[in-house]
Scaffold this motif. Structure first.
Motif, PDB file in Angstrom:
ATOM      1  N   VAL A   1       0.826  -1.204   0.000  1.00 24.38           N
ATOM      2  CA  VAL A   1       0.000   0.000   0.000  1.00 24.38           C
ATOM      3  C   VAL A   1       0.858   1.251   0.000  1.00 24.38           C
ATOM      4  N   ASN A   2       1.920   1.244   0.783  1.00 27.81           N
ATOM      5  CA  ASN A   2       2.811   2.410   0.833  1.00 27.81           C
ATOM      6  C   ASN A   2       3.510   2.654  -0.503  1.00 27.81           C
ATOM      7  N   ARG A   3       3.783   1.591  -1.243  1.00 27.36           N
ATOM      8  CA  ARG A   3       4.385   1.769  -2.562  1.00 27.36           C
ATOM      9  C   ARG A   3       3.375   2.352  -3.548  1.00 27.36           C
ATOM     10  N   LEU A   4       2.136   1.917  -3.438  1.00 30.12           N
ATOM     11  CA  LEU A   4       1.108   2.390  -4.357  1.00 30.12           C
ATOM     12  C   LEU A   4       0.655   3.802  -4.029  1.00 30.12           C
ATOM     13  N   VAL A   5       0.570   4.111  -2.734  1.00 27.90           N
ATOM     14  CA  VAL A   5       0.136   5.433  -2.276  1.00 27.90           C
ATOM     15  C   VAL A   5       1.233   5.972  -1.368  1.00 27.90           C
ATOM     16  N   PRO A   6       2.238   6.641  -1.934  1.00 28.02           N
ATOM     17  CA  PRO A   6       3.419   7.021  -1.142  1.00 28.02           C
ATOM     18  C   PRO A   6       3.125   7.850   0.096  1.00 28.02           C
ATOM     19  N   ASP A   7       2.043   8.626   0.102  1.00 25.63           N
ATOM     20  CA  ASP A   7       1.753   9.444   1.280  1.00 25.63           C
ATOM     21  C   ASP A   7       0.792   8.763   2.247  1.00 25.63           C
ATOM     22  N   ALA A   8       0.612   7.451   2.097  1.00 25.93           N
ATOM     23  CA  ALA A   8      -0.314   6.725   2.975  1.00 25.93           C
ATOM     24  C   ALA A   8       0.285   6.531   4.362  1.00 25.93           C
ATOM     25  N   TYR A   9       1.575   6.252   4.429  1.00 27.80           N
ATOM     26  CA  TYR A   9       2.278   6.030   5.701  1.00 27.80           C
ATOM     27  C   TYR A   9       1.603   4.948   6.541  1.00 27.80           C
TER      28      TYR A   9
ATOM     29  N   SER B   1      -1.951  -2.709  10.687  1.00 30.91           N
ATOM     30  CA  SER B   1      -3.090  -1.870  10.334  1.00 30.91           C
ATOM     31  C   SER B   1      -4.250  -2.252  11.243  1.00 30.91           C
ATOM     32  N   THR B   2      -4.767  -1.315  12.004  1.00 31.54           N
ATOM     33  CA  THR B   2      -5.828  -1.624  12.959  1.00 31.54           C
ATOM     34  C   THR B   2      -7.188  -1.107  12.519  1.00 31.54           C
ATOM     35  N   GLN B   3      -7.237  -0.280  11.482  1.00 33.14           N
ATOM     36  CA  GLN B   3      -8.493   0.258  10.988  1.00 33.14           C
ATOM     37  C   GLN B   3      -8.509   0.168   9.466  1.00 33.14           C
ATOM     38  N   SER B   4      -9.674  -0.144   8.906  1.00 34.47           N
ATOM     39  CA  SER B   4      -9.822  -0.078   7.456  1.00 34.47           C
ATOM     40  C   SER B   4      -9.833   1.375   7.022  1.00 34.47           C
ATOM     41  N   VAL B   5      -9.193   1.638   5.900  1.00 32.23           N
ATOM     42  CA  VAL B   5      -9.160   3.010   5.391  1.00 32.23           C
ATOM     43  C   VAL B   5      -9.068   2.963   3.873  1.00 32.23           C
ATOM     44  N   ALA B   6      -9.797   3.860   3.205  1.00 33.54           N
ATOM     45  CA  ALA B   6      -9.750   3.971   1.753  1.00 33.54           C
ATOM     46  C   ALA B   6      -8.764   5.058   1.366  1.00 33.54           C
ATOM     47  N   LEU B   7      -7.873   4.746   0.442  1.00 38.89           N
ATOM     48  CA  LEU B   7      -6.820   5.662   0.009  1.00 38.89           C
ATOM     49  C   LEU B   7      -6.896   5.828  -1.501  1.00 38.89           C
ATOM     50  N   ALA B   8      -6.830   7.046  -1.953  1.00 43.96           N
ATOM     51  CA  ALA B   8      -6.885   7.317  -3.383  1.00 43.96           C
ATOM     52  C   ALA B   8      -5.521   7.093  -4.011  1.00 43.96           C
ATOM     53  N   LEU B   9      -5.497   6.390  -5.139  1.00 45.90           N
ATOM     54  CA  LEU B   9      -4.251   6.247  -5.875  1.00 45.90           C
ATOM     55  C   LEU B   9      -3.839   7.607  -6.432  1.00 45.90           C
TER      56      LEU B   9
END
Length: 352
Positions: A216-224, A240-248
């Motif tokens: 996920v961090n590689r796909l969304v670099p600012d996801a952290y 990861s303790t919570q589900s979260v949606a991240l925009a590519l």
């Protein structure tokens, strides 16, 4: 001067109505001005939503009173009103939850009647599996496949750490299911997986320690997203303790969303029946319409009249693969890597 009680009449009496006698209206506002949004995070009674699917227009919302205890999960399409500026300390309200297109569900184990919705409205389920450290487990993949088929999601098998072991033997077990397979090791280019994710909402799922958060961090670099290490017994730590949606990242192509879910050790399927799985395949669904009542589609000797045995060619090979899947997910707790909850822990809430 005091008055005698007999001198009072009804005009001297003031009665304050109780709460139960106050007229109340059941009319609720229509909220015609509500804006459409997608839920991208959930945290202690507050939901993060993005307006019109734009990650730059994020607001925090609460659930409106009229919704009661209606469950709202990441991926839900909702209608929101109130302060939609997104400024700090502002709060909007979720007033409607749209009908879900797809649902990924699981239970704590196969005997637990409580279903938990993990993600709503995802187009795909990316099943992240490491080829080594920890070793791959077919049981978890089979259960995730069953949940995807039943929930209406298109499954994709994603292999990490493919440089440590040849994935050919492992993926051969799923060849007749027409399951797409992508590799996403640390040194693998991301072009193939990005083309799979573009323009779609994709839920990521996998055991702890398989490299899901790293991907996920590689796909969304600012996801952290937090990453962890694998313990000496081959089990990862929950990062990861919570589900979260991240925009590519927007590179002028169709936007995609990644939903990172917590790493899990068990995937119960108490809500899944054999017909639910077979019905996900159009050609197989037509065949089982003529099966006898109560058929489990496992074939002889349990089901000697199962119509899946009458199929030919690719449909037959796929039917046999689905039959193997049915046997795997109905065989109890499933994969050795899964850790079903003890009876003492069964009433504990599942982690978000």
């Amino acid at each position: 001067m005091s008055r005698r009680a007999a001198s009072y009449d009804e005009s001297d009496v003031r009665v304050r109505p109780g709460k139960g006698t106050r007229p109340r209206t059941k009319t609720r506002p229509s909220h015609d001005d509500a804006e459409q949004a997608m839920v991208v995070s959930v945290d202690r009674g507050r939901w993060g939503v993005v307006l019109d699917g734009d990650p730059a227009r994020r607001v925090v919302a609460m659930r409106a009173r009229e919704l009661g205890r209606t469950p709202i999960v990441v991926g839900d399409d909702v209608s929101v009103v109130g302060d939609l500026s997104g400024r700090p300390d502002t709060l909007s309200r979720i007033v409607r939850v749209a009908e879900r297109r797809t649902v990924l569900r699981r239970t704590a184990d196969d005997s637990d009647p409580y279903e938990r919705i993990v993600v709503a409205n995802a187009d795909q389920l990316l099943i992240v599996t490491a080829m080594a450290d920890p070793p791959p487990r077919t049981g978890f993949v089979e259960r995730a496949l069953a949940a995807a088929y039943v929930g209406g999601l298109s499954p994709v098998l994603c292999l990490t750490k493919s440089d440590l072991a040849d994935p050919a033997e492992f993926t051969a077990a799923f060849a007749d299911l027409d399951l797409p397979v992508v590799c996403a090791g640390r040194d693998d280019p991301l072009d193939e997986i990005l083309s799979t994710l573009r323009g779609r909402i994709t839920a990521f799922i996998g055991h702890s320690g398989v490299g899901k958060s790293t991907l996920v961090n590689r796909l969304v670099p600012d996801a952290y997203r937090a990453t962890g290490v694998v313990s000496g017994v081959g089990k990862g730590r929950h990062t990861s303790t919570q589900s979260v949606a991240l925009a590519l990242p927007d590179d002028s192509g169709p936007r995609g969303w990644v939903i990172d879910t917590p790493g899990i050790r068990s995937f119960g399927l108490a809500h899944v029946g054999p017909d639910d799985i077979v019905a996900a395949f159009d050609d197989l669904h037509t065949a089982i319409e003529e099966c006898p009542r109560g058929c489990t589609h496992l074939g002889p000797p349990a089901d000697p009249e199962c119509k899946l045995d009458d199929l030919t060619g690719h449909s037959y090979r796929r039917a046999m693969a689905v039959r193997h899947l049915l046997a795997a997910v109905s065989g109890g707790e499933g994969d050795p890597a899964e850790e079903p909850r003890s009876p003492e822990r069964r009433n504990e809430p599942l982690p978000e």
